[in-house]
Design a protein around this motif. Structure first.
Motif, PDB file in Angstrom:
ATOM      1  N   HIS A  56       0.677  -1.160  -0.032  1.00 43.82           N
ATOM      2  CA  HIS A  56      -0.142  -0.171   0.065  1.00 43.82           C
ATOM      3  C   HIS A  56       0.825   1.353   0.054  1.00 43.82           C
ATOM      4  O   HIS A  56       0.449   2.361  -0.389  1.00 43.82           O
ATOM      5  CB  HIS A  56      -1.266  -0.288   1.228  1.00 43.82           C
ATOM      6  N   ASP A  57       2.203   1.314   0.457  1.00 47.47           N
ATOM      7  CA  ASP A  57       2.766   2.586   0.743  1.00 47.47           C
ATOM      8  C   ASP A  57       4.036   2.610  -0.551  1.00 47.47           C
ATOM      9  O   ASP A  57       4.722   3.669  -0.626  1.00 47.47           O
ATOM     10  CB  ASP A  57       3.336   2.587   2.013  1.00 47.47           C
ATOM     11  N   VAL A  58       4.048   1.533  -1.335  1.00 51.27           N
ATOM     12  CA  VAL A  58       5.033   1.401  -2.202  1.00 51.27           C
ATOM     13  C   VAL A  58       5.071   2.827  -3.466  1.00 51.27           C
ATOM     14  O   VAL A  58       6.130   3.359  -3.499  1.00 51.27           O
ATOM     15  CB  VAL A  58       5.203   0.238  -3.056  1.00 51.27           C
ATOM     16  N   VAL A  59       3.955   2.860  -3.831  1.00 44.88           N
ATOM     17  CA  VAL A  59       3.733   3.950  -4.710  1.00 44.88           C
ATOM     18  C   VAL A  59       4.076   5.574  -3.937  1.00 44.88           C
ATOM     19  O   VAL A  59       4.654   6.481  -4.479  1.00 44.88           O
ATOM     20  CB  VAL A  59       2.488   3.965  -5.528  1.00 44.88           C
ATOM     21  N   GLU A  60       3.287   5.639  -2.652  1.00 45.69           N
ATOM     22  CA  GLU A  60       3.273   6.834  -2.073  1.00 45.69           C
ATOM     23  C   GLU A  60       4.724   7.101  -1.711  1.00 45.69           C
ATOM     24  O   GLU A  60       4.928   8.226  -1.517  1.00 45.69           O
ATOM     25  CB  GLU A  60       2.097   6.752  -0.992  1.00 45.69           C
ATOM     26  N   ASP A  61       5.318   6.293  -1.254  1.00 50.56           N
ATOM     27  CA  ASP A  61       6.670   6.416  -0.497  1.00 50.56           C
ATOM     28  C   ASP A  61       7.955   6.249  -1.162  1.00 50.56           C
ATOM     29  O   ASP A  61       9.006   6.215  -0.500  1.00 50.56           O
ATOM     30  CB  ASP A  61       6.779   5.653   1.014  1.00 50.56           C
ATOM     31  N   THR A  62       7.951   5.507  -2.266  1.00 49.69           N
ATOM     32  CA  THR A  62       9.204   5.066  -2.772  1.00 49.69           C
ATOM     33  C   THR A  62       9.382   5.326  -4.275  1.00 49.69           C
ATOM     34  O   THR A  62       8.330   6.088  -4.894  1.00 49.69           O
ATOM     35  CB  THR A  62       9.244   3.440  -2.743  1.00 49.69           C
ATOM     36  N   SER A  63      10.258   4.929  -5.041  1.00 49.15           N
ATOM     37  CA  SER A  63      10.299   5.356  -6.403  1.00 49.15           C
ATOM     38  C   SER A  63       9.629   4.651  -7.266  1.00 49.15           C
ATOM     39  O   SER A  63       9.627   4.735  -8.655  1.00 49.15           O
ATOM     40  CB  SER A  63      11.778   5.552  -6.823  1.00 49.15           C
ATOM     41  N   PHE A  64       8.830   3.451  -6.617  1.00 45.88           N
ATOM     42  CA  PHE A  64       8.083   2.458  -7.503  1.00 45.88           C
ATOM     43  C   PHE A  64       6.822   3.332  -7.928  1.00 45.88           C
ATOM     44  O   PHE A  64       6.317   3.787  -7.368  1.00 45.88           O
ATOM     45  CB  PHE A  64       7.935   1.254  -7.001  1.00 45.88           C
ATOM     46  N   LYS A  65       6.390   2.852  -9.311  1.00 46.18           N
ATOM     47  CA  LYS A  65       5.203   3.435  -9.829  1.00 46.18           C
ATOM     48  C   LYS A  65       4.111   2.118  -9.922  1.00 46.18           C
ATOM     49  O   LYS A  65       4.179   1.134  -9.671  1.00 46.18           O
ATOM     50  CB  LYS A  65       5.393   3.867 -11.330  1.00 46.18           C
TER      51      LYS A  65
END
Length: 187
Positions: A56-65
């Protein structure tokens, strides 16, 4: 349930959040998303929802899209993650955009499908579990590490979450979340 797909999501999240820690702690950030996945498992056996809770936080908090998630986990997981991903409004400072972002999220949350609400509850309950521990150690000074340092504003947001998640009010996770809010913010 396909434990290999869930393990793949944990591995993806571990790579994505590498080097990140929970605010004001030495707890690796990945612990939060794993806990969110475990909470989701108490609410559903739908593996896409559980995987989306982990991511759930990958897109919000990292460089992943979202495209990275779709490539590895498919369109349904991607759609579920997108419901939980907040626009960070990087053109405005995080403290200045906090209220705008949270209002937008609460408005969005009230119109999301139950699957997205399960992910939100899993995320926010994990946050509140850590908040109880931190509040018991530091009291209201706990808010000093956040973009929004005003406890009343934090209370408005976290209580707004449980109002938007009332469809889940009969679950143990929801009841724990409400009790956690009462512990940290008072009755």
């Amino acid at each position: 349930m396909n434990s290999k797909k869930i393990a793949k999501a944990v591995q993806f999240a571990t790579i994505a959040h590498d080097g990140a820690y929970r605010k004001g702690t030495k707890i690796p950030y990945v612990a939060h998303v794993i806990e969110a996945g475990l909470i989701a498992m108490t609410l559903t056996d739908d593996e896409d929802i559980i995987i989306a809770a982990i991511l759930h936080d990958v897109v919000e908090d990292t460089s992943f899209k979202l495209a990275d998630i779709e490539k590895s986990f498919g369109s349904r997981v991607t759609e579920l993650v997108s419901h939980e991903s907040e626009d960070k409004m990087t053109h405005i400072s995080a403290p200045d955009s906090w209220k705008i972002r949270k209002e937008a999220f609460l408005n969005h949350l009230s119109n999301t499908p139950i699957e997205a609400k399960i992910i939100c509850l899993s995320d926010k309950l994990s946050n509140m579990r850590l908040s109880i521990k931190t509040f018991d150690e530091k009291g209201d000074d706990m808010w000093l590490v956040f973009n929004q340092k005003d406890k009343k504003e934090q209370e408005w947001y976290y209580r707004g979450i449980y109002k938007s998640l009332s469809e889940l009010k009969d679950t143990a996770a929801y009841k724990e979340y409400v009790e956690a809010c009462d512990h940290v913010f008072g009755n």
